[in-house]
Design a protein around this motif. Structure first.
Motif, PDB file in Angstrom:
ATOM      1  N   UNK A  92       0.644  -1.314   0.334  1.00  0.00           N
ATOM      2  CA  UNK A  92      -0.063   0.293  -0.067  1.00  0.00           C
ATOM      3  C   UNK A  92       1.124   1.326   0.038  1.00  0.00           C
ATOM      4  N   UNK A  93       1.762   1.203   0.218  1.00  0.00           N
ATOM      5  CA  UNK A  93       3.118   2.284   0.501  1.00  0.00           C
ATOM      6  C   UNK A  93       3.460   2.848  -0.535  1.00  0.00           C
ATOM      7  N   UNK A  94       3.068   1.927  -1.871  1.00  0.00           N
ATOM      8  CA  UNK A  94       3.829   2.459  -3.680  1.00  0.00           C
ATOM      9  C   UNK A  94       2.370   3.310  -3.745  1.00  0.00           C
ATOM     10  N   UNK A  95       2.866   4.447  -4.819  1.00  0.00           N
ATOM     11  CA  UNK A  95       2.062   5.016  -4.934  1.00  0.00           C
ATOM     12  C   UNK A  95       0.619   5.228  -5.990  1.00  0.00           C
ATOM     13  N   UNK A  96      -0.214   5.275  -5.750  1.00  0.00           N
ATOM     14  CA  UNK A  96      -1.291   4.969  -6.922  1.00  0.00           C
ATOM     15  C   UNK A  96      -1.122   5.590  -8.329  1.00  0.00           C
ATOM     16  N   UNK A  97      -1.071   4.859  -9.774  1.00  0.00           N
ATOM     17  CA  UNK A  97      -1.795   3.624  -9.755  1.00  0.00           C
ATOM     18  C   UNK A  97      -1.194   2.504  -9.453  1.00  0.00           C
ATOM     19  N   UNK A  98       0.722   2.562  -9.847  1.00  0.00           N
ATOM     20  CA  UNK A  98       1.106   1.625  -8.749  1.00  0.00           C
ATOM     21  C   UNK A  98       1.041   0.269 -10.183  1.00  0.00           C
ATOM     22  N   UNK A  99       1.749   0.740 -11.250  1.00  0.00           N
ATOM     23  CA  UNK A  99       1.143  -0.414 -12.123  1.00  0.00           C
ATOM     24  C   UNK A  99       2.220  -1.103 -12.395  1.00  0.00           C
ATOM     25  N   UNK A 100       3.638  -0.909 -12.785  1.00  0.00           N
ATOM     26  CA  UNK A 100       4.929  -2.028 -12.942  1.00  0.00           C
ATOM     27  C   UNK A 100       4.627  -2.882 -11.569  1.00  0.00           C
ATOM     28  N   UNK A 101       4.857  -2.072 -10.177  1.00  0.00           N
ATOM     29  CA  UNK A 101       4.506  -2.846  -8.954  1.00  0.00           C
ATOM     30  C   UNK A 101       3.559  -3.955  -8.870  1.00  0.00           C
ATOM     31  N   UNK A 102       2.676  -3.436  -9.016  1.00  0.00           N
ATOM     32  CA  UNK A 102       1.355  -4.339  -9.616  1.00  0.00           C
ATOM     33  C   UNK A 102       2.111  -5.454 -10.792  1.00  0.00           C
ATOM     34  N   UNK A 103       2.072  -5.201 -11.249  1.00  0.00           N
ATOM     35  CA  UNK A 103       2.415  -6.033 -12.268  1.00  0.00           C
ATOM     36  C   UNK A 103       3.948  -6.392 -11.860  1.00  0.00           C
ATOM     37  N   UNK A 104       4.851  -6.712 -11.102  1.00  0.00           N
ATOM     38  CA  UNK A 104       5.710  -7.286 -11.130  1.00  0.00           C
ATOM     39  C   UNK A 104       5.458  -8.633  -9.459  1.00  0.00           C
ATOM     40  N   UNK A 105       4.101  -8.489  -8.728  1.00  0.00           N
ATOM     41  CA  UNK A 105       3.388  -8.883  -8.526  1.00  0.00           C
ATOM     42  C   UNK A 105       2.385  -9.901  -9.318  1.00  0.00           C
ATOM     43  N   UNK A 106       1.953  -9.849 -10.482  1.00  0.00           N
ATOM     44  CA  UNK A 106       1.137 -10.710 -11.124  1.00  0.00           C
ATOM     45  C   UNK A 106       2.377 -11.656 -11.739  1.00  0.00           C
ATOM     46  N   UNK A 107       3.553 -10.908 -12.235  1.00  0.00           N
ATOM     47  CA  UNK A 107       4.481 -11.840 -13.331  1.00  0.00           C
ATOM     48  C   UNK A 107       4.887 -12.962 -12.335  1.00  0.00           C
ATOM     49  N   UNK A 108       5.214 -12.596 -10.829  1.00  0.00           N
ATOM     50  CA  UNK A 108       5.890 -13.714 -10.084  1.00  0.00           C
ATOM     51  C   UNK A 108       4.730 -14.424  -9.316  1.00  0.00           C
ATOM     52  N   UNK A 109       3.340 -14.213  -9.713  1.00  0.00           N
ATOM     53  CA  UNK A 109       2.755 -15.420  -9.956  1.00  0.00           C
ATOM     54  C   UNK A 109       3.200 -16.372 -10.646  1.00  0.00           C
ATOM     55  N   UNK A 110       2.707 -15.918 -11.984  1.00  0.00           N
ATOM     56  CA  UNK A 110       2.825 -16.160 -13.355  1.00  0.00           C
ATOM     57  C   UNK A 110       4.399 -17.703 -13.233  1.00  0.00           C
ATOM     58  N   UNK A 111       5.150 -17.194 -12.972  1.00  0.00           N
ATOM     59  CA  UNK A 111       5.905 -17.725 -12.922  1.00  0.00           C
ATOM     60  C   UNK A 111       6.003 -18.716 -12.003  1.00  0.00           C
ATOM     61  N   UNK A 112       5.780 -18.350 -11.152  1.00  0.00           N
ATOM     62  CA  UNK A 112       5.477 -19.744  -9.673  1.00  0.00           C
ATOM     63  C   UNK A 112       4.564 -20.907 -10.278  1.00  0.00           C
ATOM     64  N   UNK A 113       3.811 -20.598 -11.190  1.00  0.00           N
ATOM     65  CA  UNK A 113       3.156 -21.554 -11.971  1.00  0.00           C
ATOM     66  C   UNK A 113       3.555 -22.150 -12.799  1.00  0.00           C
ATOM     67  N   UNK A 114       4.419 -21.408 -13.599  1.00  0.00           N
ATOM     68  CA  UNK A 114       4.873 -21.853 -14.868  1.00  0.00           C
ATOM     69  C   UNK A 114       6.086 -23.119 -13.911  1.00  0.00           C
TER      70      UNK A 114
END
Length: 559
Positions: free
Chosen positions: A531-553
């Motif tokens: 929550x400390x990242x300034x919105x919209x913080x899409x790059x930070x959110x993208x890193x989180x989503x890519x991490x989940x995709x990499x784990x599943x892959x």
């Protein structure tokens, strides 16, 4: 923009320097809506100075960005070292149980079947931050819940949604032993524990009873059990956001919600009963906060030691929300106190300051609800909290979160009494039904000691389990966590309580391995550190989503 004014002078306005990047600078108080002390001093009656950051982002050359990068690098190094040491120990024959330590999983490469998940992740990164800024509160909670459920289902789709629940070691395999007499089964649960599947042996009887009730209603197929797990588990997004809003402020809750919804923790939300435990635990904390907190209106309050000359409640016309400026006066001599501006527009075309000021317990305004209305909520919160040790013996340590809520809110004695009364309901019901919790703990520990889990080396998995925790909360939450903990405010206290529960379980040595699911009730809270990242913080959110995709892959897990 900074504004300062002294008696007899006109206000001065300083234009902010150009800013860029996505990250909040931790060492820069004004980046968090906090006051910056102006030069000079003033006596009694001096009007304070305020600073509101109006730039889009923080410069990547700022030390705050560098520290974030350092912590993200430390996260990556920690995870990599844990996997490297695990591979070396396995090659030496010291870790025969797990193929990919510290995970209880095996390596693979999965690309094509994850395309739907990539589409969902892209949509989430694009639209969730905007939804967090634009939607009203209740619709936002529903959107976050549904986004998390869709994300979990699409990630698990290549392996089969609900497939792990049908394994012979899972709860569904043990339901035939219950037959049509669950009370008789409960009375003999400890005595016949060794006859049950692995997961029933490793947990109290409440999860199996929940699934039996589901079957009793006619929902016999495993897909219904999976639907229950997914619905309750992903509802934790709403529960966590509600808790943060109640104890801290709505702006922080809105910022946290996209990160909780798209966190890597979602990889186990559609596959494990621990997702059910996560949902129940999160709602226990949310209800406790709702029953005990003395939060009033969401409008910020003037700084301590100052008196407001002009203020207003938020004005919401459906498209824009405004707060007027706090103009404050120091009530005693010496340096003048900086006032805090809340004059910001959080419309779609403007971004709010990076973190709203959180309120200490002493600053909470009078009770929002009357005592008569809050007492039943406290009882329900107690009932849900009291059920947690009967879902999972290890959830005793997550009681640190409701305790943290009590420390933050300091509720009335009547509320505490109602909560304690509710906590006694489930233990009393199980005791009268013939199940003694402590006997179950001892029988389960004996079963664990006789199994392969006790063969895992304590020293490696003490560190390795923490590396798994870091992996499933993601690099951006991991990088933000030290800063949030160091600030020590409401969000930091909640996350510290969750981390304390993890450390207590890890030190006990009974969670050696398989913690990618066990940590779920704790890890979901830690993802809110982003929550400390300034919105919209899409790059930070993208890193989180890519991490989940990499784990599943790259990882095939039994869950």
């Amino acid at each position: 923009m900074s504004r300062s004014q002294t008696p007899g002078s006109e206000p001065t306005v300083a234009d902010p320097a150009p800013l860029s990047g996505d990250l909040v600078a931790p060492d820069r108080p004004e980046a968090h809506g906090e006051p910056r002390e102006p030069s000079g001093s003033g006596g009694s009656g001096t009007v304070g100075a305020v600073v509101v950051s109006t730039g889009d982002d923080v410069s990547p050359r700022h030390p705050g960005h560098r520290r974030t990068a350092i912590w993200a690098g430390a996260w990556a190094a920690f995870v990599a070292v844990a996997f490297g040491v695990g591979a070396a120990l396995r090659a030496a024959g010291a870790l025969p149980v797990d193929a990919l330590p510290p995970l209880h999983a095996s390596a693979r490469l999965l690309i094509g079947p994850l395309v739907p998940a990539v589409v969902v992740a892209s949509a989430g990164v694009a639209f969730l931050p905007a939804a967090a800024r634009r939607l009203r509160w209740r619709p936002l909670l529903a959107v976050g819940w549904l986004a998390s459920a869709l994300w979990a289902v699409t990630l698990q789709w290549p392996d089969g949604v609900g497939r792990p629940l049908t394994a012979p070691t899972e709860y569904l395999a043990g339901l035939p032993a219950m037959g049509d007499h669950p009370l008789a089964w409960l009375r003999g649960f400890t005595r016949h524990l060794q006859e049950y599947p692995t997961h029933i042996k490793g947990h109290p009887p409440l999860p199996a009873l929940i699934l039996w009730i589901l079957r009793w209603t006619g929902l016999n197929e495993p897909v219904w059990a999976a639907a229950l797990v997914i619905a309750v588990g992903t509802s934790s997004v709403a529960a966590i956001a509600m808790t943060i809003r109640t104890l801290s402020d709505e702006e922080t809750a809105r910022r946290a919600l996209p990160f909780v919804a798209l966190a890597p923790t979602v990889i186990c939300l559609a596959t494990s009963m621990d997702a059910l435990f996560l949902g129940v635990a999160a709602w226990a904390v949310a209800l406790t906060a709702e029953a005990t907190a003395r939060a009033g209106e969401d409008a910020p309050h003037p700084p301590g030691g100052t008196s407001p000359l002009q203020s207003s409640s938020p004005v919401d016309d459906g498209h824009k929300t405004f707060h007027r400026l706090w103009i404050t006066v120091r009530l005693w001599g010496g340096f003048h106190a900086p006032a805090r501006s809340t004059d910001h527009d959080i419309s779609p075309d403007a971004r709010p300051p990076s973190l709203a000021r959180e309120r200490s317990p002493a600053e909470f305004p009078p009770q929002r609800y009357g005592l008569a209305r809050r007492l039943p909520v406290a009882v329900v919160a107690g009932v849900v909290t009291g059920s947690l040790p009967y879902l999972n013996y290890g959830l005793v340590t997550i009681l640190a979160l409701p305790l943290a809520v009590f420390l933050l809110t300091r509720p009335r004695r009547a509320i505490v009494g109602a909560f304690v009364l509710g906590c006694a309901v489930v233990p009393l019901a199980f005791t009268l039904g013939g199940f003694l919790w402590w006997d179950g703990v001892m029988a389960t520990h004996a079963a664990w000691a006789a199994g392969a889990g006790s063969d895992r080396p304590y020293a490696y998995f003490f560190v390795g389990d923490l590396a798994v925790l870091a992996l499933i909360i993601g690099p951006m939450a991991g990088a933000a966590l030290p800063y949030v903990l160091r600030r020590g405010r409401a969000l930091g206290v909640l996350l510290a309580a969750a981390l304390l529960g993890v450390l207590a379980l890890d030190l006990s040595g009974v969670t050696r391995g398989e913690v990618e699911r066990i940590w779920l009730p704790y890890a979901a809270w830690l993802t809110a550190a982003a929550a400390v990242y300034r919105p919209p913080a899409r790059r930070a959110l993208l890193v989180q989503a890519v991490t989940a995709l990499l784990i599943q892959a790259l990882v095939r897990s039994p869950w």
